[in-house]
Design an enzyme around this catalytic site. Structure first.
Site, PDB file in Angstrom:
ATOM      1  N   CYS A 378      83.103  25.425   8.199  1.00  0.00           N
ATOM      2  CA  CYS A 378      84.166  26.303   8.679  1.00  0.00           C
ATOM      3  C   CYS A 378      84.407  27.430   7.678  1.00  0.00           C
ATOM      4  O   CYS A 378      83.569  28.305   7.566  1.00  0.00           O
ATOM      5  CB  CYS A 378      85.421  25.500   9.006  1.00  0.00           C
ATOM      6  SG  CYS A 378      86.414  26.348  10.253  1.00  0.00           S
ATOM      7  N   HIS A 504      83.611  21.622  12.804  1.00  0.00           N
ATOM      8  CA  HIS A 504      83.920  20.515  11.891  1.00  0.00           C
ATOM      9  C   HIS A 504      83.161  19.250  12.313  1.00  0.00           C
ATOM     10  O   HIS A 504      83.713  18.409  13.014  1.00  0.00           O
ATOM     11  CB  HIS A 504      85.417  20.222  11.913  1.00  0.00           C
ATOM     12  CG  HIS A 504      86.253  21.295  11.316  1.00  0.00           C
ATOM     13  ND1 HIS A 504      86.724  21.238  10.032  1.00  0.00           N
ATOM     14  CD2 HIS A 504      86.690  22.471  11.820  1.00  0.00           C
ATOM     15  CE1 HIS A 504      87.427  22.331   9.771  1.00  0.00           C
ATOM     16  NE2 HIS A 504      87.413  23.103  10.845  1.00  0.00           N
ATOM     17  N   GLU A 506      82.546  16.718  10.691  1.00  0.00           N
ATOM     18  CA  GLU A 506      83.124  15.507  10.107  1.00  0.00           C
ATOM     19  C   GLU A 506      84.032  14.759  11.081  1.00  0.00           C
ATOM     20  O   GLU A 506      84.246  13.561  10.942  1.00  0.00           O
ATOM     21  CB  GLU A 506      83.881  15.841   8.812  1.00  0.00           C
ATOM     22  CG  GLU A 506      85.189  16.624   8.954  1.00  0.00           C
ATOM     23  CD  GLU A 506      85.020  18.146   9.011  1.00  0.00           C
ATOM     24  OE1 GLU A 506      83.897  18.620   9.309  1.00  0.00           O
ATOM     25  OE2 GLU A 506      86.017  18.860   8.771  1.00  0.00           O
TER      26      GLU A 506
HETATM   27  N1  GLN Z   1      90.627  30.138   7.613  1.00  0.00           N
HETATM   28  C1  GLN Z   1      89.439  30.199   8.415  1.00  0.00           C
HETATM   29  C2  GLN Z   1      89.749  30.597   9.840  1.00  0.00           C
HETATM   30  O1  GLN Z   1      90.862  30.509  10.268  1.00  0.00           O
HETATM   31  C3  GLN Z   1      88.676  28.882   8.376  1.00  0.00           C
HETATM   32  C4  GLN Z   1      89.441  27.728   8.940  1.00  0.00           C
HETATM   33  C5  GLN Z   1      88.877  26.397   8.546  1.00  0.00           C
HETATM   34  O2  GLN Z   1      88.125  26.277   7.580  1.00  0.00           O
HETATM   35  N2  GLN Z   1      89.261  25.348   9.258  1.00  0.00           N
HETATM   36  O3  GLN Z   1      88.879  31.020  10.569  1.00  0.00           O
END
Ligand code: GLN
Length: 536
Positions: A378, A504, A506
């Site tokens: 992410c 994600h 995970e």
């Molecule tokens: N802050 C980033 C976004 O909003 C990544 C978010 C995250 O890592 N869950 O796109």
């Protein structure tokens, strides 16, 4: 079919591991061939966990249907085969939100709206809704018995047993055995059960967390003062791995006692899978050292699913995984080499906000230029895009709209349709989305498929106008959303293992089914480690 209900409460102190206990009970019942569902009732007034700081409340677990929920739902999904959703995490905030909306819409026809019956009925309705089509529904009540705010939930489950029948509902209470020097003290347990009985709940089973097994005389004493049969007083022994809990509960006959209480007849449990997990955990063939670069590293709960997924990747390879939590700001002040040189792999974790971002970019740079296995998740992928854009694709001012809004070189930014919505949670991409992977990519080989679906929780996206420059410089955009063409995964060709994803992974890893990306990452780290050690 008559769904049976197990309500789980906790007393004495918070943090007893009720979530893991509930999840382990789910695992045990599944191992006896029953279908289960799990639900968490949270007494706080937030409508969901999305707005809470990870420092305070730990990870926000995202469900397939895009709800931002309590991290216990992560335990529930990891230990069982369930896929939970929005309805499986109910907060006081949601209950009041529903009731006040109904009241404003005139649905109460001039009546006084009250905790009893309206709030209690709304809680009961939600429990029934979240428990459809399963043999057993396991419902955990957050907080500690004796808290003011959990009273409506406790009243709801008291009534629930009355409505649903004694054989269809049981109460399990978790307590703590306190040690004064080496002596076991049962008084806090007695008081906590007393508190429950005051509000009309007689527990059927007690799970007493303890650092030593409860001897017979202690169980007898607890039984006498709590009215819980002696054989239903169970030791919840402290263990090294949370994945041992189903097995130690089974040794105490917990699953037998539950099905007897619920008048259910099942096959005997099949627990080989869990025994194998514990065996791999306890007898690894080696170890790898992973730098876990993030912002909330002092609060490990904030990355609960990620920690577990890395451990699962280790289980898949018979390895133990040592996680070295690195605050990315320390990389900024001390330099990447000092902190990362001895690592077998580098992971840049998800996160929000600018603090420490440059340190994360330095960590990516270090992994890329030294050919060290790198996994970006992410925000970790966004940092990898920025690093590559700055140093390889001739975009020195590359950044993210999250940190430098309005910068024309934001390679990661809001999509035009999101502009103006930034401050509302509504602009986040949440929950399961499909991605199509390039057939000849490393990631497609890892998944063994070109069509995948993974969960998201982010606001910013890779800006497609910069992609040609990134590709010319050698980055492979290996996965995209099929219709919207959003960048989902990236990799590098001339690197031993450099993979990053916008989603994600995970959130879908389980100890008995490690996620392929984590299994492959740990394998690459181990390979790198053995090459490095044979070089010297
Ligand atoms: N802050 C980033 C976004 O909003 C990544 C978010 C995250 O890592 N869950 O796109």
């Amino acid at each position: 079919m008559q769904t049976k209900y197990i309500f789980i409460t906790g007393g004495v102190v918070s943090g007893l591991g009720k979530g893991i206990a509930a999840a382990s009970i789910g695992a045990l019942l599944e191992s006896r061939g029953l279908s289960v569902s799990l639900m968490k009732l949270d007494p706080y007034i937030n409508v969901d966990a999305g707005t809470m700081s990870p420092f305070q409340h730990g990870e926000v677990f995202v469900t397939e249907d895009g709800a931002e929920t309590d991290l216990d739902l992560g335990h529930y999904e990891r230990y069982t085969h369930t896929t939970l959703g929005r309805g499986h995490n109910c907060t006081t905030g949601q209950i009041y939100d529903t009731i006040i909306r109904k009241e404003r819409a005139g649905e109460y026809l001039g009546r006084t709206v009250q905790v009893v019956p309206h709030v209690i009925d709304e809680i009961k309705t939600r429990i029934i809704k979240a428990s459809q089509n399963v043999d057993v529904s396991i419902v955990e009540i957050g907080g500690t018995v004796g808290d003011i705010e959990s009273l409506p939930f406790l009243e709801a489950i008291r009534q629930f047993r009355h409505d649903t029948g004694m054989d269809n509902t049981i109460f399990i209470h978790l307590t703590l055995i306190v040690f004064a020097s080496e002596e076991m003290k049962t008084k806090p347990t007695q008081h906590s059960v007393g508190k429950l009985r005051e509000i009309g709940i007689q527990p059927n089973i007690l799970i007493c967390r303890s650092k030593a097994p409860l001897p017979e005389n202690v169980k007898k004493k607890i039984s006498l003062f709590t009215n819980v049969p002696e054989q239903s007083v169970i030791t919840g022994l402290d263990v090294k791995s949370v994945y041992e809990v189903p097995l130690i509960f089974h040794q105490e006959r917990l699953d037998d006692i539950i099905v007897e209480n619920l008048r259910m007849w099942t096959r005997s449990p099949k627990l080989q899978e869990w025994a194998e997990i514990v065996d791999r955990f306890k007898n690894p063939l080696g170890e790898v050292n992973i730098a876990f670069v993030g912002k909330y590293v002092q609060q490990k709960d904030s990355y609960e699913s990620l920690n577990e997924a890395l451990i699962h990747g280790g289980l898949a390879n018979h390895l133990s995984v040592n996680l070295h939590y690195v605050n990315s700001e320390d990389i900024e002040t001390q330099g990447a080499d000092k902190i990362l040189a001895s690592m077998d792999g580098i992971l840049v974790a998800p996160g929000f906000g600018e603090r420490g971002a440059e340190g994360k970019i330095q960590a990516v740079h270090y992994a890329r230029t030294r050919n060290i296995p790198f996994f970006g998740i992410c925000l970790g992928m966004q940092m990898a895009i920025i690093e590559f854009a700055r140093n390889m694709a001739g975009i020195p001012k590359a950044n993210s709209g999250e940190f430098t809004p309005g910068n024309p070189d934001n390679v990661v930014d809001l999509m035009p349709e999101q502009e103006g919505f930034q401050e509302t949670g509504g602009s986040m991409r949440l929950g399961g989305y499909p991605a199509v992977l390039k057939a000849d990519s490393l990631i497609a080989r890892i998944y063994g498929s070109t069509e995948i679906s993974e969960r998201h929780r982010h606001r910013y996206e890779v800006m497609n106008q910069f992609v040609p420059k990134l590709e010319q410089a050698g980055m492979v955009i290996s996965g995209r959303h099929p219709e919207r063409h959003l960048v989902e995964t990236i990799e590098l060709k001339d690197h031993r293992w450099f993979v990053a994803c916008q989603f994600h992974p995970e959130l879908k890893s389980k100890p008995f089914k490690p996620h392929p990306l984590f299994a492959s990452f740990i394998e690459a780290c181990n390979q790198y480690k053995s090459e490095r050690t044979s070089d010297t």
